[in-house]
Motif scaffolding. Sequence first.
Motif, mmCIF file in Angstrom:
data_model
loop_
_atom_site.group_PDB
_atom_site.id
_atom_site.type_symbol
_atom_site.label_atom_id
_atom_site.label_comp_id
_atom_site.label_asym_id
_atom_site.label_seq_id
_atom_site.Cartn_x
_atom_site.Cartn_y
_atom_site.Cartn_z
ATOM 1 N N VAL A 111 0.761 -1.242 -0.037
ATOM 2 C CA VAL A 111 -0.085 0.023 0.047
ATOM 3 C C VAL A 111 0.881 1.317 0.024
ATOM 4 N N PRO A 112 1.795 1.442 0.946
ATOM 5 C CA PRO A 112 2.587 2.645 0.993
ATOM 6 C C PRO A 112 3.214 2.920 -0.396
ATOM 7 N N LEU A 113 3.745 1.765 -1.120
ATOM 8 C CA LEU A 113 4.487 1.916 -2.290
ATOM 9 C C LEU A 113 3.706 2.464 -3.513
ATOM 10 N N LEU A 114 2.312 1.932 -3.504
ATOM 11 C CA LEU A 114 1.361 2.386 -4.256
ATOM 12 C C LEU A 114 0.996 3.976 -4.093
ATOM 13 N N MET A 115 0.714 4.329 -3.044
ATOM 14 C CA MET A 115 0.330 5.625 -2.638
ATOM 15 C C MET A 115 1.372 6.334 -3.144
ATOM 16 N N GLU A 116 2.484 6.477 -2.748
ATOM 17 C CA GLU A 116 3.634 6.959 -3.319
ATOM 18 C C GLU A 116 3.756 7.320 -4.808
ATOM 19 N N GLN A 117 3.481 6.100 -5.665
ATOM 20 C CA GLN A 117 3.546 6.145 -6.778
ATOM 21 C C GLN A 117 2.447 6.910 -7.718
ATOM 22 N N ILE A 118 1.173 6.928 -6.891
ATOM 23 C CA ILE A 118 -0.006 7.481 -7.409
ATOM 24 C C ILE A 118 0.208 9.044 -7.221
ATOM 25 N N LYS A 119 0.658 9.438 -6.265
ATOM 26 C CA LYS A 119 0.744 10.922 -5.938
ATOM 27 C C LYS A 119 1.114 11.739 -6.893
ATOM 28 N N PRO A 120 2.141 11.656 -7.739
ATOM 29 C CA PRO A 120 2.337 12.694 -8.833
ATOM 30 C C PRO A 120 1.037 12.807 -9.832
ATOM 31 N N TYR A 121 0.470 11.495 -10.179
ATOM 32 C CA TYR A 121 -0.573 11.841 -11.170
ATOM 33 C C TYR A 121 -1.705 12.552 -10.534
ATOM 34 N N VAL A 122 -2.089 12.357 -9.147
ATOM 35 C CA VAL A 122 -3.024 13.167 -8.423
ATOM 36 C C VAL A 122 -2.926 14.546 -8.471
ATOM 37 N N THR A 123 -1.549 14.861 -8.281
ATOM 38 C CA THR A 123 -1.213 16.212 -7.897
ATOM 39 C C THR A 123 -1.391 17.025 -9.432
ATOM 40 N N ASN A 124 -0.752 16.274 -10.353
ATOM 41 C CA ASN A 124 -0.443 16.884 -11.796
ATOM 42 C C ASN A 124 -2.010 17.181 -12.087
ATOM 43 N N LEU A 125 -2.982 16.389 -11.848
ATOM 44 C CA LEU A 125 -4.047 16.274 -12.771
ATOM 45 C C LEU A 125 -5.003 17.335 -11.969
ATOM 46 N N THR A 126 -4.693 17.403 -10.570
ATOM 47 C CA THR A 126 -5.262 18.312 -9.769
ATOM 48 C C THR A 126 -4.906 19.599 -10.121
ATOM 49 N N ASN A 127 -3.854 19.903 -10.428
ATOM 50 C CA ASN A 127 -3.284 21.201 -10.622
ATOM 51 C C ASN A 127 -4.077 21.880 -12.063
ATOM 52 N N CYS A 128 -4.302 20.945 -12.912
ATOM 53 C CA CYS A 128 -4.751 21.240 -14.246
ATOM 54 C C CYS A 128 -6.422 21.726 -13.877
ATOM 55 N N LEU A 129 -7.057 20.839 -13.152
ATOM 56 C CA LEU A 129 -8.354 20.760 -12.813
ATOM 57 C C LEU A 129 -8.508 22.140 -12.067
ATOM 58 N N GLN A 130 -7.882 22.588 -11.217
ATOM 59 C CA GLN A 130 -8.010 23.741 -10.218
ATOM 60 C C GLN A 130 -8.100 25.089 -11.284
ATOM 61 N N VAL A 131 -7.305 25.093 -12.207
ATOM 62 C CA VAL A 131 -7.186 26.128 -13.131
ATOM 63 C C VAL A 131 -8.437 26.383 -14.114
ATOM 64 N N LEU A 132 -8.641 25.043 -14.604
ATOM 65 C CA LEU A 132 -9.817 25.029 -15.753
ATOM 66 C C LEU A 132 -11.116 25.204 -14.999
ATOM 67 N N ARG A 133 -11.408 24.838 -13.622
ATOM 68 C CA ARG A 133 -12.600 24.827 -12.965
ATOM 69 C C ARG A 133 -12.448 25.430 -11.690
ATOM 70 N N LEU A 193 -14.066 18.900 -7.647
ATOM 71 C CA LEU A 193 -12.657 18.774 -8.203
ATOM 72 C C LEU A 193 -12.069 17.184 -8.215
ATOM 73 N N PHE A 194 -12.248 16.848 -7.053
ATOM 74 C CA PHE A 194 -11.887 15.260 -6.827
ATOM 75 C C PHE A 194 -12.772 14.356 -7.572
ATOM 76 N N SER A 195 -13.883 14.520 -7.507
ATOM 77 C CA SER A 195 -14.907 13.694 -8.333
ATOM 78 C C SER A 195 -14.438 13.687 -9.785
ATOM 79 N N MET A 196 -14.189 14.928 -10.144
ATOM 80 C CA MET A 196 -13.924 15.295 -11.578
ATOM 81 C C MET A 196 -12.561 14.549 -11.802
#
Lengths: 229, 229
Positions: free
Chosen positions: A135-157, A165-168
Amino acid sequence: MTPPVLPQDTRTRLLESAILHFAAKGFDGTGIREIAKSANANSALVAYHFCGKEGLYQEVLKAIFARKPCAVAELAEIPPAGTPGARKAALRGFQDYIRAFFQELMSSTGSEDPVGEAAMILMAREMQSPRAASVPLLMEQIKPYVTNLTNCLQVLRPDLDEEALFSMGVSIQGQIIHFRNSLGIIRLIRGNPAYPEDIERVVQHHIDFSLRGLGVPEAFPQPRIQPCS
Amino acid sequence: MTPPVLPQDTRTRLLESAILHFAAKGFDGTGIREIAKSANANSALVAYHFCGKEGLYQEVLKAIFARKPCAVAELAEIPPAGTPGARKAALRGFQDYIRAFFQELMSSTGSEDPVGEAAMILMAREMQSPRAASVPLLMEQIKPYVTNLTNCLQVLRPDLDEEALFSMGVSIQGQIIHFRNSLGIIRLIRGNPAYPEDIERVVQHHIDFSLRGLGVPEAFPQPRIQPCS
DNA sequence: TTGGATTAATCATTCGATTGATTCATTCGC
DNA sequence: GCGAATGAATCAATCGAATGATTAATCCAA
């Protein structure tokens, strides 16, 4: 199941063989003798190099992550919201993100890289029902994807609250991940083992669908706009 | 893992216990003694009632499907395209479909029905990497969902060709299925084991996201608030 | 009493792990 | 420079535990 594993040191051969077998039959369904045999190695070496089967499995996960540094993390940074040009940059970044993410998931599909293909299957299963130790390994790997996408979404909406935003983000990632994970059944439904024949068309679909679903006005100019009054 | 299984005949107790264990640890990770013990039964009865472990597993899948007749199949029929009022009916049918499908997937989440919850987990895993023996069963179960959704989409976007419509359907189903399958990791990312606290809000999100993504004009205005419906 | 349901006991395999011996390249003492 | 000593890597063999399956005896309602 046993492609001619010629080169490399024993440790690497064991790792690659383990990826193939774990992906095909799961952790519990695979025996270390099986793995070792395909790797032309002695089963005792699993304990010697990896401290046992569970250790081998964890090293397999690490090896999969190390094999392909996530393409998404290397995309251009998105300027913070409010900055002039931020919106246009985010729009472009969003499209790049989906394309990169999709191609990363599909990269080894149908290619001549059975290990890469197996790695993706293994990852998908691990994400869905992760072994406690990973689980820890997975979480660490997922993180950059979540933050990158979240950054885009915040600007777009910028008008949406955090939960919306999270649901999006989940929906956008979800359609792509599901497409990849269910490719087997999808091909059965379509009756076409070679689907998708035109990958670029599928990529473009995911970009369009996501942009519209997200509610980005720039993506609206669509066939036949008529306000519903 | 061992809730007080009081009632029912032995066969049913074995089936329900098997659902719980297979969902928790997979087919290969679960032993028949384990299953039988939770069911207060003798392990030999697995062979007696189900012709062995594999037979038990197949019966488990059938039992899961039998337990909940798919809610989606019972929705109102969509009038064929061109019929007056077909479009409005399809729009309503589409919303009903997503709500029904979502609630069907989430019905047992967090409820006091651990067997139903486990059944869903088991189904998800089986869809992703099906045991060879269960592929026909799965295909037959999926069919009504595919046809129902396809009917709606054809009316709502008559301008799209077959492959584009198919992609739409996969994306729409995919976001929902992924939401359900990845609920574990999603809750970890959110840091909220109780997520989603407001299910209705999530349902509405999926409806809105799908309608916009699909490109239904009626859903375009006001991307920031509710669809005008 | 008959036959389906259930039981404890045992079957042969297979599992992951461990052992002790062996190989082999490198390094050290002299 | 050369034999001895070192330590990592690999091996065949075996360990006890657990697997799924099977058997023969027992139980119990009809």
